[in-house]
Design a protein around this motif. Structure first.
Motif, PDB file in Angstrom:
ATOM      1  N   PHE A   1       0.813  -1.228   0.000  1.00 34.35           N
ATOM      2  CA  PHE A   1       0.000   0.000   0.000  1.00 34.35           C
ATOM      3  C   PHE A   1       0.841   1.270   0.000  1.00 34.35           C
ATOM      4  N   ASN A   2       2.151   1.150   0.125  1.00 33.01           N
ATOM      5  CA  ASN A   2       3.028   2.319   0.230  1.00 33.01           C
ATOM      6  C   ASN A   2       2.604   3.262   1.355  1.00 33.01           C
TER       7      ASN A   2
ATOM      8  N   ARG B   1      -1.327   2.418   8.135  1.00 33.34           N
ATOM      9  CA  ARG B   1      -2.490   2.922   8.865  1.00 33.34           C
ATOM     10  C   ARG B   1      -2.147   2.919  10.350  1.00 33.34           C
TER      11      ARG B   1
ATOM     12  N   THR C   1       8.187   4.648  -6.541  1.00 29.44           N
ATOM     13  CA  THR C   1       8.067   4.156  -5.168  1.00 29.44           C
ATOM     14  C   THR C   1       8.959   4.987  -4.247  1.00 29.44           C
TER      15      THR C   1
ATOM     16  N   GLN D   1       8.241   8.864  -3.196  1.00 28.02           N
ATOM     17  CA  GLN D   1       7.332   9.078  -2.070  1.00 28.02           C
ATOM     18  C   GLN D   1       8.105   9.127  -0.755  1.00 28.02           C
TER      19      GLN D   1
ATOM     20  N   LEU E   1       3.309  11.814 -11.053  1.00 26.54           N
ATOM     21  CA  LEU E   1       1.910  11.376 -10.995  1.00 26.54           C
ATOM     22  C   LEU E   1       1.638  10.580  -9.718  1.00 26.54           C
ATOM     23  N   VAL E   2       2.499   9.603  -9.473  1.00 25.50           N
ATOM     24  CA  VAL E   2       2.324   8.761  -8.286  1.00 25.50           C
ATOM     25  C   VAL E   2       2.423   9.613  -7.021  1.00 25.50           C
TER      26      VAL E   2
ATOM     27  N   SER F   1       1.729  12.701  -6.647  1.00 26.86           N
ATOM     28  CA  SER F   1       0.572  13.585  -6.469  1.00 26.86           C
ATOM     29  C   SER F   1      -0.647  12.827  -5.966  1.00 26.86           C
ATOM     30  N   MET F   2      -0.627  11.498  -6.059  1.00 25.83           N
ATOM     31  CA  MET F   2      -1.789  10.708  -5.637  1.00 25.83           C
ATOM     32  C   MET F   2      -1.501   9.872  -4.389  1.00 25.83           C
ATOM     33  N   ALA F   3      -0.289   9.961  -3.864  1.00 21.84           N
ATOM     34  CA  ALA F   3       0.149   8.996  -2.847  1.00 21.84           C
ATOM     35  C   ALA F   3      -0.591   9.166  -1.525  1.00 21.84           C
ATOM     36  N   PRO F   4      -1.024   8.048  -0.943  1.00 23.13           N
ATOM     37  CA  PRO F   4      -1.692   8.123   0.356  1.00 23.13           C
ATOM     38  C   PRO F   4      -0.740   8.668   1.419  1.00 23.13           C
TER      39      PRO F   4
ATOM     40  N   GLU G   1      -1.138  13.909   1.232  1.00 26.12           N
ATOM     41  CA  GLU G   1      -2.124  14.909   0.818  1.00 26.12           C
ATOM     42  C   GLU G   1      -1.765  16.291   1.347  1.00 26.12           C
TER      43      GLU G   1
END
Lengths: 480, 480
Positions: free
Chosen positions: A129-130, A133, A341, A344, A384-385, A387-390, A393
């Motif tokens: 999940f990179n 939680r 990967t 991030q 791209l990755v 800008s979308m990475a969990p 934000e």
């Protein structure tokens, strides 16, 4: 230049004089010394302890570390003798230099909220999940497994202990790992999911994985003293806590990070200068640049840290970057060359150091495919990755504008597709070839003294060892 | 057996008579017919349109689909002629049988909120994060790329169109793909990140990827009519909307899904029965089992869908599972054999069909490593990854208890490690070997008529084609 005040909640900057004067200088901080020499305004020095705030105006707080609190795992001095004694009584694992770099990284909180080498649940979340939680349901980014490999014999030797000691390659005890958990190290799966290929020849894999053990041991770290390398560069190895202190003392209202593992040319400089200009236009009053070269393991054909730092220093001395608004420090992580990967991880770690803006270039953390004639990663995937990475934000991603050598102006400029024929693209390979052959790049590509450092480096190579390259890594890894 | 009412907000079940009688039977629903024959209570029939609610008591609502609304992409009947005419005027891509299975899957909302084949941002999020972030910031699980590959010539043929048509292998037009986006298909990276290996011999890769094109085309699907296979099993292919209707009519207050691609033995049955018991103990009044065999592409040595459905039917006829509280349907997805990555897809899709409990076994979606003598995945990783997966927080994961043949009782029972010597583990391979050789498994392993189906299947193989196996897939893919 309308200020977009909406993005700046409760921003009340102090006077510009104040923002110039409060700066922390670690001992022998050559960069900041050179900044002083080249600075137009005068810099005064304060130590980390002496927090002389010049203004009581409330500052916009720096971005919070992941998990809310910066992890710091170096044992307080008062406890060191007892911890040292305990460590020497425990079964131990000898670390590789890269393992020590990870101990360093984790001990200073770059990977906050991670508190040690990953246990299996953290490892699986990073792989799949990179992200991790947390207990409260929130998510932080964590794209690269930070793990410690051991072999069968080592596993057997520590299997009955809940705590183990970790020793540097020198033999010195550097940490205790508590509440350990041992689990399988499926290298093939780790490589495939981290790099998106299992082709032979991935630098980090060859250096750190291929001959590593078939088990991983996770646990909570207690580090016996700050990790030092004694290579003349330790003063640039500022921890996230130290960097945050500097940004606060400089009264930064925006911190933008620039990760690099290459020499700085004038295209980079243009980009960094332009970013600051854009931030000022957005209404920020004092954006600070964190120029943050990676200092851990890099592959053999990258320019070694020592030479890169010399080159960066020249760039600053020659005034290519504004010394008032620039902080230079070393990011202690080893390099994975894992593209989308890894970028991030590079971004996430800088949040922990207080950066709320991250500049991302073309093909970040990329390289050529080890066995095919193509880039390993699509050059656009990194941004791209990212800008979308969990978990990222909160971070503002600033995509690189493409800079190239503008022949009509005789300097680096942002590429203008309407007059493409005026531009010359000078790749890293081309740049290295110029330097290797002692040729000059076009005037305006890089400041002359910075360029000379590269020429000196490649000449030292051909003089010293017939031009053959070895893995670049700080050699002496030890503690006081 | 105290009811834990806290987990059951506003649960006011109707009478048990009502919960037995409201059930939707698709035409020729052999399973439910056989249930009727073996049922103790009588079942009455209602059509999907005729929703005769027996009770006005407010029901606990089924779990919401991912994204809040179930995606349904089949064009309303009134619009079909015009869409059909439009489709026949568009450049088209011929689909493989597996592509059609994905059109089916997406068209019915199993992948909600996905509305078509993935565009690049969705693809990258699936590959790197196993999840998609929606416009409102919420996250849904999406672990397997649902993509359509095209080759260079096809790319050229459609490059100037914003909409394209999709044709089944039969040549029939089945869908329009709108607002298309074409991007690179890096197969190596897709394989590495999805399977955690690039070893040759992965079944889905060999079937669907190796010879596929170097581009992917994403876009929004409009499907011209419901996808049918005309293989005698279409009546079991219930859409998420149809299943939700059944669960509502049955007044289910919990739906637990059991994914399988193998014959049901009494160990499975024990597990499903036990799960229902546990749910009743938790305070649920009417937990419904969704017994949900996978119906898309499976590898050559799996038992084909036709035979598995025969076997499941026998299991139900012989009363091994409670027909009142069981719904049998086919899950139309093809099989990836991608272990921890794929099990998330299997679970997520069942949320969209109304399941709020998911039973996960040892090594879900796993197989042997294609080139090494070991399991491809750690058998525990599936349930670990599933329990931590982003976007599946709403789903209750029920880990499999290990069942084995208890020699002391002569039946399948949950494994008791304190008397391990009493238990016999009968692997899938062992089971298949028994059936191939026409040998009987121990009494109580599987109901006799179900077992006979397997024996018949393996005998048909050795009679028809010397025992060689071919890829198992519904052959006729076409629409009305």
């Amino acid at each position: 230049m309308a200020a977009t005040a909406a993005v700046l909640p409760s921003l009340s900057p102090s006077s510009s004089a104040a923002s110039q004067t409060a700066v922390f200088l670690p001992p022998n901080q050559r960069f900041l010394q050179s900044l002083r020499q080249t600075s137009l305004g005068g810099l005064s020095v304060s130590t980390p302890g002496g927090s002389k705030r010049r203004s009581t105006t409330p500052l916009r707080a720096l971005i919070a570390p992941d998990g809310g609190e910066l992890v710091e795992l170096v044992v307080p001095e008062v406890d060191r003798p007892s911890k040292q004694a305990e460590a020497s009584s425990l079964p131990y694992i000898p670390l590789t230099p890269i393992d020590v770099e990870w101990v360093h990284v984790v001990s200073e909180g770059w990977a906050s909220p991670l508190r040690g080498f990953m246990r299996q649940t953290e490892y699986l979340q990073a792989l799949h999940f990179n992200s991790l939680r947390l207990a409260d349901g929130s998510v932080v980014n964590m794209s690269v497994p930070i793990v410690l490999a051991i072999d069968d014999l080592q596993k057997e030797a520590i299997a009955t202990s809940s705590s183990i000691a970790l020793r540097a390659p020198s033999g010195e005890l550097i940490a205790i790992l508590r509440n350990i958990e041992i689990y399988k190290h499926n290298k093939e799966e780790r490589i495939a999911r981290t790099w998106g290929t299992t082709a032979p020849g991935l630098p980090y894999v060859e250096e750190a994985l291929t001959s590593s053990g078939n088990w991983l041991v996770g646990g909570d770290l207690e580090v016996l003293q700050p990790i030092k390398y004694y290579d003349g560069l330790d003063q640039y190895r500022l921890s996230p806590a130290q960097l945050r202190k500097i940004f606060e003392e400089k009264q930064a209202d925006a911190v933008f990070a620039f990760q690099l593992r290459n020499p700085v040319h004038n295209g980079h400089a243009l980009l960094m200068t332009d970013t600051r200009k854009r931030l000022l236009e957005m209404g920020y009053k004092n954006p600070i640049l964190l120029l943050h070269p990676l200092g851990g393991y890099t592959k053999a054909d990258d320019v070694p840290l020592q030479w890169r730092m010399k080159q960066h220093e020249k760039v600053l001395e020659e005034g290519v970057l504004d010394p008032e608004s620039t902080v230079v420090a070393i990011f202690p992580s080893p390099m994975h060359y894992a593209g989308p990967t890894e970028v991030q991880w590079h971004a996430k770690a800088r949040i922990n150091a207080g950066a709320d803006f991250y500049i991302v270039g073309r093909d970040p953390a990329g390289m050529g495919h080890p066995t095919q004639k193509r880039d390993l990663y699509d050059p656009d995937h990194g941004k791209l990755v990212l800008s979308m990475a969990p978990g990222l934000e909160r971070l503002n991603i600033l995509p690189f504008k493409v800079a190239a050598y503008d022949k009509s102006q005789g300097k680096m400029a942002f590429f203008d597709p309407s007059r493409a024929e005026d531009f010359l693209f000078i790749s890293g390979t081309k740049m290295r070839n110029f330097a290797k052959l002692g040729e000059k790049p076009p005037a305006g590509f890089m400041c002359p003294e910075g360029w000379q450092v590269l020429v000196d480096y490649y000449q030292s190579l051909s003089t010293n060892n017939n031009g053959s390259l070895t893995t670049q890594q700080p050699k002496a890894v030890a503690s006081v």
